[in-house]
Design a protein around this motif. Sequence first.
Motif, PDB file in Angstrom:
ATOM      1  N   MET A  28      42.777  40.745  42.837  1.00 52.61           N
ATOM      2  CA  MET A  28      43.257  41.246  41.559  1.00 52.61           C
ATOM      3  C   MET A  28      43.158  40.134  40.519  1.00 52.61           C
ATOM      4  O   MET A  28      43.385  38.968  40.811  1.00 52.61           O
ATOM      5  N   ALA A  29      42.859  40.502  39.304  1.00 51.65           N
ATOM      6  CA  ALA A  29      42.754  39.549  38.202  1.00 51.65           C
ATOM      7  C   ALA A  29      44.128  39.011  37.827  1.00 51.65           C
ATOM      8  O   ALA A  29      45.162  39.592  38.180  1.00 51.65           O
ATOM      9  N   ASN A  30      44.117  37.890  37.105  1.00 53.47           N
ATOM     10  CA  ASN A  30      45.375  37.293  36.651  1.00 53.47           C
ATOM     11  C   ASN A  30      46.164  38.236  35.763  1.00 53.47           C
ATOM     12  O   ASN A  30      45.592  38.981  34.958  1.00 53.47           O
ATOM     13  N   VAL A  56      51.812  28.145  40.495  1.00 52.69           N
ATOM     14  CA  VAL A  56      51.239  29.029  39.484  1.00 52.69           C
ATOM     15  C   VAL A  56      51.297  28.348  38.119  1.00 52.69           C
ATOM     16  O   VAL A  56      52.123  27.469  37.874  1.00 52.69           O
ATOM     17  N   GLY A 101      49.082  34.530  37.057  1.00 56.30           N
ATOM     18  CA  GLY A 101      48.532  34.505  38.406  1.00 56.30           C
ATOM     19  C   GLY A 101      48.440  35.890  39.002  1.00 56.30           C
ATOM     20  O   GLY A 101      48.433  36.899  38.303  1.00 56.30           O
ATOM     21  N   ASP A 102      48.403  35.928  40.328  1.00 59.38           N
ATOM     22  CA  ASP A 102      48.336  37.161  41.090  1.00 59.38           C
ATOM     23  C   ASP A 102      49.671  37.910  41.006  1.00 59.38           C
ATOM     24  O   ASP A 102      50.731  37.315  41.212  1.00 59.38           O
ATOM     25  N   LEU A 103      49.613  39.207  40.716  1.00 59.34           N
ATOM     26  CA  LEU A 103      50.829  39.987  40.516  1.00 59.34           C
ATOM     27  C   LEU A 103      51.767  39.929  41.717  1.00 59.34           C
ATOM     28  O   LEU A 103      52.971  39.731  41.559  1.00 59.34           O
ATOM     29  N   ASP A 104      51.242  40.089  42.920  1.00 55.80           N
ATOM     30  CA  ASP A 104      52.107  40.068  44.106  1.00 55.80           C
ATOM     31  C   ASP A 104      52.832  38.725  44.244  1.00 55.80           C
ATOM     32  O   ASP A 104      54.029  38.684  44.537  1.00 55.80           O
ATOM     33  N   LYS A 105      52.101  37.635  44.023  1.00 50.92           N
ATOM     34  CA  LYS A 105      52.718  36.310  44.128  1.00 50.92           C
ATOM     35  C   LYS A 105      53.798  36.132  43.059  1.00 50.92           C
ATOM     36  O   LYS A 105      54.892  35.630  43.340  1.00 50.92           O
ATOM     37  N   TYR A 116      49.501  43.360  32.133  1.00 49.95           N
ATOM     38  CA  TYR A 116      48.429  43.603  33.109  1.00 49.95           C
ATOM     39  C   TYR A 116      47.284  44.329  32.428  1.00 49.95           C
ATOM     40  O   TYR A 116      47.507  45.272  31.645  1.00 49.95           O
ATOM     41  N   GLY A 165      41.987  41.218  33.727  1.00 52.63           N
ATOM     42  CA  GLY A 165      42.800  40.005  33.724  1.00 52.63           C
ATOM     43  C   GLY A 165      43.258  39.633  32.328  1.00 52.63           C
ATOM     44  O   GLY A 165      42.697  40.083  31.326  1.00 52.63           O
TER      45      GLY A 165
END
Length: 96
Positions: free
Chosen positions: A1-3, A35, A48-52, A80, A84
Amino acid sequence: MANVNVSIQVLPVVLEERIYPVVDKVIELIDKSGVKYEVGPMETTMEGDLDKLLDIVKRAQEICVEEGASRVISMVKIDYKPEGVTMHEKVGKYRR
């Protein structure tokens, strides 16, 4: 996934003199996560990555409680778009 960008404002319910030390612990968590982030006077924005980033948001709540908060009120904003998004594209032209 994009940033993506996620901003978080954490308001731990603690004695007034404990607010900044508790918030400092949350910022320390963000810093150690690796991040990209920027601390502002009202919130901290991460990239950064949404999940993180959402894992960091969850852990921020737990840290506040571990530091003595009886309750934690947090405001979270997510920017979002499929291709990205960066903090720089939004505020880079204002930086000196």
